[in-house]
Design a protein around this motif. Structure first.
Motif, PDB file in Angstrom:
ATOM      1  N   PRO A  18       5.634   0.244 -12.173  1.00 48.24           N
ATOM      2  CA  PRO A  18       5.051   0.069 -10.832  1.00 48.24           C
ATOM      3  C   PRO A  18       5.387  -1.309 -10.279  1.00 48.24           C
ATOM      4  O   PRO A  18       5.615  -2.269 -11.021  1.00 48.24           O
ATOM      5  CB  PRO A  18       3.543   0.207 -11.090  1.00 48.24           C
ATOM      6  N   VAL A  19       5.387  -1.403  -8.961  1.00 46.16           N
ATOM      7  CA  VAL A  19       5.742  -2.655  -8.293  1.00 46.16           C
ATOM      8  C   VAL A  19       4.815  -3.791  -8.704  1.00 46.16           C
ATOM      9  O   VAL A  19       5.255  -4.921  -8.937  1.00 46.16           O
ATOM     10  CB  VAL A  19       5.713  -2.467  -6.766  1.00 46.16           C
ATOM     11  N   ARG A  59       4.680   6.267  -7.020  1.00 40.90           N
ATOM     12  CA  ARG A  59       4.710   5.123  -6.096  1.00 40.90           C
ATOM     13  C   ARG A  59       4.198   5.469  -4.702  1.00 40.90           C
ATOM     14  O   ARG A  59       4.158   4.611  -3.825  1.00 40.90           O
ATOM     15  CB  ARG A  59       6.145   4.584  -5.993  1.00 40.90           C
ATOM     16  N   GLN A  60       3.834   6.712  -4.491  1.00 47.98           N
ATOM     17  CA  GLN A  60       3.420   7.169  -3.167  1.00 47.98           C
ATOM     18  C   GLN A  60       2.007   6.691  -2.850  1.00 47.98           C
ATOM     19  O   GLN A  60       1.093   6.862  -3.641  1.00 47.98           O
ATOM     20  CB  GLN A  60       3.475   8.695  -3.128  1.00 47.98           C
ATOM     21  N   LYS A  61       1.826   6.106  -1.681  1.00 55.45           N
ATOM     22  CA  LYS A  61       0.539   5.547  -1.283  1.00 55.45           C
ATOM     23  C   LYS A  61       0.217   5.924   0.164  1.00 55.45           C
ATOM     24  O   LYS A  61       1.085   6.299   0.938  1.00 55.45           O
ATOM     25  CB  LYS A  61       0.552   4.012  -1.396  1.00 55.45           C
ATOM     26  N   PHE A 122       5.331  -6.525  13.628  1.00 57.19           N
ATOM     27  CA  PHE A 122       5.530  -7.175  12.341  1.00 57.19           C
ATOM     28  C   PHE A 122       6.042  -6.174  11.325  1.00 57.19           C
ATOM     29  O   PHE A 122       5.737  -4.979  11.391  1.00 57.19           O
ATOM     30  CB  PHE A 122       4.210  -7.774  11.829  1.00 57.19           C
ATOM     31  N   LEU A 123       6.825  -6.671  10.372  1.00 58.29           N
ATOM     32  CA  LEU A 123       7.236  -5.887   9.212  1.00 58.29           C
ATOM     33  C   LEU A 123       6.515  -6.451   7.994  1.00 58.29           C
ATOM     34  O   LEU A 123       6.472  -7.672   7.790  1.00 58.29           O
ATOM     35  CB  LEU A 123       8.752  -5.947   9.007  1.00 58.29           C
ATOM     36  N   PHE A 124       5.994  -5.559   7.165  1.00 56.27           N
ATOM     37  CA  PHE A 124       5.096  -5.956   6.086  1.00 56.27           C
ATOM     38  C   PHE A 124       5.290  -4.995   4.929  1.00 56.27           C
ATOM     39  O   PHE A 124       5.408  -3.784   5.123  1.00 56.27           O
ATOM     40  CB  PHE A 124       3.656  -5.886   6.625  1.00 56.27           C
ATOM     41  N   ASN A 125       5.385  -5.518   3.716  1.00 54.81           N
ATOM     42  CA  ASN A 125       5.440  -4.683   2.524  1.00 54.81           C
ATOM     43  C   ASN A 125       4.084  -4.769   1.824  1.00 54.81           C
ATOM     44  O   ASN A 125       3.761  -5.788   1.213  1.00 54.81           O
ATOM     45  CB  ASN A 125       6.554  -5.137   1.570  1.00 54.81           C
ATOM     46  N   PRO A 126       3.257  -3.712   1.908  1.00 52.41           N
ATOM     47  CA  PRO A 126       1.916  -3.775   1.313  1.00 52.41           C
ATOM     48  C   PRO A 126       1.934  -3.908  -0.203  1.00 52.41           C
ATOM     49  O   PRO A 126       0.966  -4.401  -0.785  1.00 52.41           O
ATOM     50  CB  PRO A 126       1.283  -2.429   1.715  1.00 52.41           C
ATOM     51  N   ALA A 127       3.023  -3.494  -0.857  1.00 49.92           N
ATOM     52  CA  ALA A 127       3.057  -3.510  -2.320  1.00 49.92           C
ATOM     53  C   ALA A 127       3.277  -4.910  -2.871  1.00 49.92           C
ATOM     54  O   ALA A 127       2.607  -5.334  -3.819  1.00 49.92           O
ATOM     55  CB  ALA A 127       4.151  -2.568  -2.829  1.00 49.92           C
ATOM     56  N   ILE A 128       4.205  -5.660  -2.294  1.00 46.60           N
ATOM     57  CA  ILE A 128       4.471  -7.004  -2.815  1.00 46.60           C
ATOM     58  C   ILE A 128       3.553  -8.041  -2.170  1.00 46.60           C
ATOM     59  O   ILE A 128       3.425  -9.158  -2.678  1.00 46.60           O
ATOM     60  CB  ILE A 128       5.950  -7.396  -2.621  1.00 46.60           C
ATOM     61  N   GLU A 347       5.901   2.708  -2.580  1.00 46.65           N
ATOM     62  CA  GLU A 347       5.981   1.312  -3.012  1.00 46.65           C
ATOM     63  C   GLU A 347       7.413   0.922  -3.372  1.00 46.65           C
ATOM     64  O   GLU A 347       8.138   1.684  -4.005  1.00 46.65           O
ATOM     65  CB  GLU A 347       5.072   1.076  -4.215  1.00 46.65           C
ATOM     66  N   SER A 348       7.791  -0.278  -2.951  1.00 47.19           N
ATOM     67  CA  SER A 348       9.127  -0.788  -3.259  1.00 47.19           C
ATOM     68  C   SER A 348       9.070  -2.303  -3.367  1.00 47.19           C
ATOM     69  O   SER A 348       8.052  -2.931  -3.067  1.00 47.19           O
ATOM     70  CB  SER A 348      10.124  -0.375  -2.173  1.00 47.19           C
ATOM     71  N   LEU A 349      10.196  -2.887  -3.767  1.00 48.26           N
ATOM     72  CA  LEU A 349      10.329  -4.340  -3.834  1.00 48.26           C
ATOM     73  C   LEU A 349      11.040  -4.900  -2.608  1.00 48.26           C
ATOM     74  O   LEU A 349      11.309  -6.102  -2.542  1.00 48.26           O
ATOM     75  CB  LEU A 349      11.112  -4.732  -5.095  1.00 48.26           C
TER      76      LEU A 349
END
Length: 364
Positions: A18-19, A59-61, A122-128, A347-349
């Motif tokens: 997982p991330v 990884r699905q959220k 905005f661009l946002f990665n909730p996982a990292i 979820e990704s990096l």
């Protein structure tokens, strides 16, 4: 740090984690930190979820917000085996007050596009959960004409990915005819093909196959209520609009479109639900009968047991197509009692700052 494992085996192991775990492992040693931050590893980690459905389901959220509060929450789709699910509050550094109006534009490859106002994207990665998110620059244009009520409506957005240029894009339709496309790679807006359709609302488009899709009407002169509705896609690679065939001609009852299991969906009134099994092929439209009465429906995703997660009549439903049964999901832990806005992401990096810009803290 000494290890008897080869670097190839270490990479194979890390790619399946997982991330959250991978981000913690950046602290193990400098070598691991460099490896995990390498764009090649990030792409391999991402592609594994594309080709391996089990990994994708892990990884699905869901990311959620209530219309009565700007706070963001997330829920693991794996938790949907229970009918009672606890949401976890996310740290989103740009939300400062209850007056911030948050809207989800779309998500792809783990990146979420969010607007706080019609002109603040905005661009946002909730996982990292980077403390710095990527603010998309404002678009300023000169309009040398007076705007009537129709022209002054909020802009329409769509977010997606251009495979041909390995680039994330935002399309913006404003003043009923003007179209601009934002490129994350160049951090700029560029003018695109003129928009010649009529819109019914300000809903964001849905992304599939390198294009963003909406329900529009053709032409500008006829009364909107009497105009047939059609699916219109904006292709990021070609920078052009194109029309896709619906399940039948002259449709006036389609209310929305969606994506489920990589297929485009046509959602209409009176239990009208169609799935396009082969993209762009009219004959591939297949009518889906769901044993749940609904006035409105939005497909979210498939769960690992082939059940479908749907928003029906503003409630979250898990539907079993084989047995034609369903169960309602109750989500706890979200402040406020307003309508839930829900977006799916895997979820990704992938970082919104992947192009190594020297970003400053956003203070406005």
């Amino acid at each position: 740090m000494q290890s008897n494992l080869s670097s190839d085996i270490i990479v194979e192991i890390l790619m399946r984690l997982p991330v959250k775990s991978i981000c913690r492992f950046k602290c193990v040693c400098k070598l691991w930190c460099l490896l995990i931050s390498d764009p090649t590893f990030i792409k391999r980690h991402l592609n594994l979820a594309i080709i391996d459905k089990d990994i994708e389901h892990q990884r699905q959220k869901l990311i959620l917000r209530s219309s009565s509060t700007p706070s963001l929450y997330h829920v693991e789709c794996d938790a949907m085996t229970s009918n009672d699910v606890m949401a976890v509050k996310l740290h989103f550094p740009l939300i400062r007050s209850s007056f911030d109006k948050v809207k989800f534009i779309g998500s792809f490859n783990g990146l979420l596009c969010i607007s706080l106002e019609p002109e603040r994207l905005f661009l946002f990665n909730p996982a990292i959960r980077e403390l710095k998110v990527k603010r998309i620059p404002n678009l300023y244009i000169d309009i040398n004409r007076s705007l009537d009520d129709r022209d002054s409506r909020p802009p329409i957005y769509g977010f997606g990915y251009d495979h041909s240029f390995d680039d994330y894009n935002v399309v913006k339709i404003m003043y009923e005819s003007i179209v601009y496309v934002y490129s994350l790679k160049t951090d700029t807006w560029r003018r695109a093909q003129r928009f010649s359709y009529r819109r019914f609302n300000s809903d964001s488009g849905v992304h599939l196959n390198g294009a963003v899709h909406w329900v529009f009407a053709r032409g500008k002169d006829s009364p909107l209520v009497s105009m047939p509705r059609l699916i219109v896609a904006f292709d990021f690679a070609e920078r052009k609009f194109r029309e896709l065939p619906g399940p039948y001609d002259d449709a006036e009852n389609v209310t929305a479109i969606g994506v489920l299991g990589g297929c485009l969906c046509w959602l209409g009134e009176q239990q009208d639900f169609w799935v396009m099994k082969e993209y762009g092929v009219k004959e591939s439209w297949t009518k889906v009968v769901i044993g749940v009465p609904f006035l409105n429906l939005r497909p979210l995703c498939f769960l690992k047991n082939d059940e479908a997660l749907l928003v029906i009549n503003e409630g979250l439903i898990v539907y079993n197509p084989r047995e034609d049964t369903h169960r309602e999901i109750v989500i706890h832990g979200i402040n406020g009692r307003g309508k839930l806005e829900i977006e799916t992401y895997v979820e990704s990096l992938v970082s919104p700052n992947v192009w190594n810009w020297e970003l400053k803290e956003i203070s406005d």
